[in-house]
Design an enzyme around this catalytic site. Structure first.
Site, PDB file in Angstrom:
ATOM      1  CG  ASN A  31      46.066  33.759  49.998  1.00  0.00           C
ATOM      2  OD1 ASN A  31      45.373  34.938  49.540  1.00  0.00           O
ATOM      3  ND2 ASN A  31      45.888  32.622  49.309  1.00  0.00           N
ATOM      4  CG  HIS A  87      40.658  36.292  52.711  1.00  0.00           C
ATOM      5  ND1 HIS A  87      39.447  35.926  51.996  1.00  0.00           N
ATOM      6  CD2 HIS A  87      41.078  35.193  52.911  1.00  0.00           C
ATOM      7  CE1 HIS A  87      39.431  34.535  52.112  1.00  0.00           C
ATOM      8  NE2 HIS A  87      40.462  34.435  52.732  1.00  0.00           N
ATOM      9  CG  HIS A 137      42.561  30.354  45.147  1.00  0.00           C
ATOM     10  ND1 HIS A 137      42.070  29.632  46.139  1.00  0.00           N
ATOM     11  CD2 HIS A 137      42.271  29.578  43.951  1.00  0.00           C
ATOM     12  CE1 HIS A 137      41.644  28.573  45.309  1.00  0.00           C
ATOM     13  NE2 HIS A 137      41.686  28.640  44.251  1.00  0.00           N
ATOM     14  NE  ARG A 175      37.239  29.401  45.664  1.00  0.00           N
ATOM     15  CZ  ARG A 175      37.557  28.469  46.613  1.00  0.00           C
ATOM     16  NH1 ARG A 175      38.505  28.651  47.521  1.00  0.00           N
ATOM     17  NH2 ARG A 175      36.757  27.223  46.575  1.00  0.00           N
ATOM     18  NE  ARG A 180      34.258  31.378  46.743  1.00  0.00           N
ATOM     19  CZ  ARG A 180      34.444  30.111  47.617  1.00  0.00           C
ATOM     20  NH1 ARG A 180      34.896  30.209  48.819  1.00  0.00           N
ATOM     21  NH2 ARG A 180      33.926  29.104  47.157  1.00  0.00           N
ATOM     22  CD  GLU A 187      45.885  29.146  46.780  1.00  0.00           C
ATOM     23  OE1 GLU A 187      46.561  29.664  47.561  1.00  0.00           O
ATOM     24  OE2 GLU A 187      45.006  28.576  47.111  1.00  0.00           O
ATOM     25  CB  THR A 245      41.723  25.361  49.851  1.00  0.00           C
ATOM     26  OG1 THR A 245      41.609  26.401  48.904  1.00  0.00           O
ATOM     27  CG2 THR A 245      42.200  24.157  48.886  1.00  0.00           C
ATOM     28  CD  GLU A 249      51.095  26.282  50.267  1.00  0.00           C
ATOM     29  OE1 GLU A 249      51.416  26.725  49.306  1.00  0.00           O
ATOM     30  OE2 GLU A 249      50.100  26.769  51.137  1.00  0.00           O
ATOM     31  CG  HIS A 275      44.499  26.532  54.462  1.00  0.00           C
ATOM     32  ND1 HIS A 275      43.333  26.307  55.457  1.00  0.00           N
ATOM     33  CD2 HIS A 275      43.889  26.564  53.500  1.00  0.00           C
ATOM     34  CE1 HIS A 275      42.334  26.687  54.952  1.00  0.00           C
ATOM     35  NE2 HIS A 275      42.596  26.641  53.770  1.00  0.00           N
ATOM     36  N   GLY A 293      47.541  33.841  54.769  1.00  0.00           N
ATOM     37  CA  GLY A 293      46.667  34.837  54.350  1.00  0.00           C
ATOM     38  C   GLY A 293      45.596  35.399  55.418  1.00  0.00           C
TER      39      GLY A 293
HETATM   40  N1  PXP Z   1      48.107  28.134  50.661  1.00  0.00           N
HETATM   41  C1  PXP Z   1      47.270  27.614  50.050  1.00  0.00           C
HETATM   42  C2  PXP Z   1      47.504  26.559  48.904  1.00  0.00           C
HETATM   43  C3  PXP Z   1      45.704  28.119  50.340  1.00  0.00           C
HETATM   44  O1  PXP Z   1      44.855  27.482  49.556  1.00  0.00           O
HETATM   45  C4  PXP Z   1      45.575  29.142  51.131  1.00  0.00           C
HETATM   46  C5  PXP Z   1      44.321  29.525  51.285  1.00  0.00           C
HETATM   47  O2  PXP Z   1      43.805  30.140  50.143  1.00  0.00           O
HETATM   48  C6  PXP Z   1      46.465  29.716  51.866  1.00  0.00           C
HETATM   49  C7  PXP Z   1      47.761  28.974  51.719  1.00  0.00           C
HETATM   50  C8  PXP Z   1      46.308  30.590  53.211  1.00  0.00           C
HETATM   51  O3  PXP Z   1      45.778  30.339  54.176  1.00  0.00           O
HETATM   52  P1  PXP Z   1      45.142  30.987  54.952  1.00  0.00           P
HETATM   53  O4  PXP Z   1      44.188  32.205  54.427  1.00  0.00           O
HETATM   54  O5  PXP Z   1      44.336  30.291  55.831  1.00  0.00           O
HETATM   55  O6  PXP Z   1      46.256  31.609  55.625  1.00  0.00           O
END
Ligand code: PXP
Length: 248
Positions: free
Chosen positions: A11, A14, A47, A49, A53, A74, A105, A155, A198, A220
């Site tokens: 992901n 960031h 993602h 959003r 952002r 996403e 999220t 997921e 996540h 991510g």
């Molecule tokens: N999977 C989903 C569905 C998410 O919403 C996120 C965060 O945007 C991630 C994975 C990745 O999470 P993290 O950035 O905490 O690794």
């Protein structure tokens, strides 16, 4: 069929968060996607959003054009995102809950109480050949609702497990890991493909990577942070090594 190899989706949101802090063009999330692909990522997740952002509309289109590995789009289950995702034609859409004020999220999607609307919402994606993933808590009602409405993938939200691990609350972590384990098995039994994500890091990923029904992790924030210190490719390769060791 349980896949031996665990896929790693990166992901890159960031990278765009850092870019947007200064309002310019760098660091470029498309460049991050290309480096992730070259480092062995099996997919790219981004993602879009509602408040834009981090990832923006133009990023999503540019990432799709640049990569040859699957794009996991996403998004919240809104009319605006439906239109954009249908036009983007990603490999998969991952529907997540979204609240404007949240930092990330929080919690999983409410599928069980919104099944009629979600059935209609995902129909055009399925017809277009886009796989549909639902980001849910390890909750039997949500797993069964995901199967009922015809999602391809769930997921599992690992955020609570990761927080409890990182805070050293190991009894509660183990209880949450038990729920993740049970729901991975249940979902697999219902014919759903199981992913997880996540909050995952080198330190907490192994028990999740070891769940045999989980075939993909999406990671991510930790890896983008780690990339500051050791580079994105080395950060991804180290995650690959830790995941593969846990799987073995
Ligand atoms: N999977 C989903 C569905 C998410 O919403 C996120 C965060 O945007 C991630 C994975 C990745 O999470 P993290 O950035 O905490 O690794």
């Amino acid at each position: 069929m349980i896949a031996e190899k665990l896929r790693l989706g990166i992901n890159i949101d960031h990278v765009a968060t850092v870019r947007n802090a200064r309002g310019g063009a760098v660091p470029d999330p498309v460049r991050a996607a290309m480096i992730a692909q070259a480092a062995g990522a099996d997919g790219i997740t981004a993602h879009l959003r509602e408040d834009r952002r981090h990832i923006r509309d133009a990023d999503m289109a540019a990432i799709k054009d640049a990569i040859s590995i699957p794009l996991n789009f996403e998004m919240a289950a809104t009319a605006e995102m439906h239109k954009i995702a249908m036009a983007t034609k990603p490999h998969a859409v991952c529907l997540v809950p979204e609240r404007r004020e949240e930092r990330t999220t929080e919690g999983g999607l409410e599928v069980a109480g919104d099944d009629n609307r979600l059935t209609d919402y995902i129909g055009p994606f399925k017809e277009a050949g886009t796989r549909v993933s639902l980001f849910i808590a390890p909750d039997q009602r949500q797993v069964e609702a995901a199967a009922r409405i015809g999602a391809d993938i769930i997921e599992l939200h690992c955020g609570l497990y990761c927080d409890l691990h990182d805070e050293g609350r190991f009894d509660e972590r183990d209880a949450e890991l038990g729920r993740l384990t049970a729901m991975a098995t249940h979902a697999h039994g219902l014919g759903l493909e199981v992913h997880a994500g996540h909050g995952l890091s080198y330190d907490n990923v192994s028990p999740i990577a070891a769940l045999p029904e989980v075939v993909e992790l999406n990671i991510g924030h930790f890896l983008i942070g780690e990339a500051i210190f050791r580079g994105l490719d080395a950060s991804i390769q180290e995650m690959r090594r830790v995941m593969d060791a846990a799987r073995a």
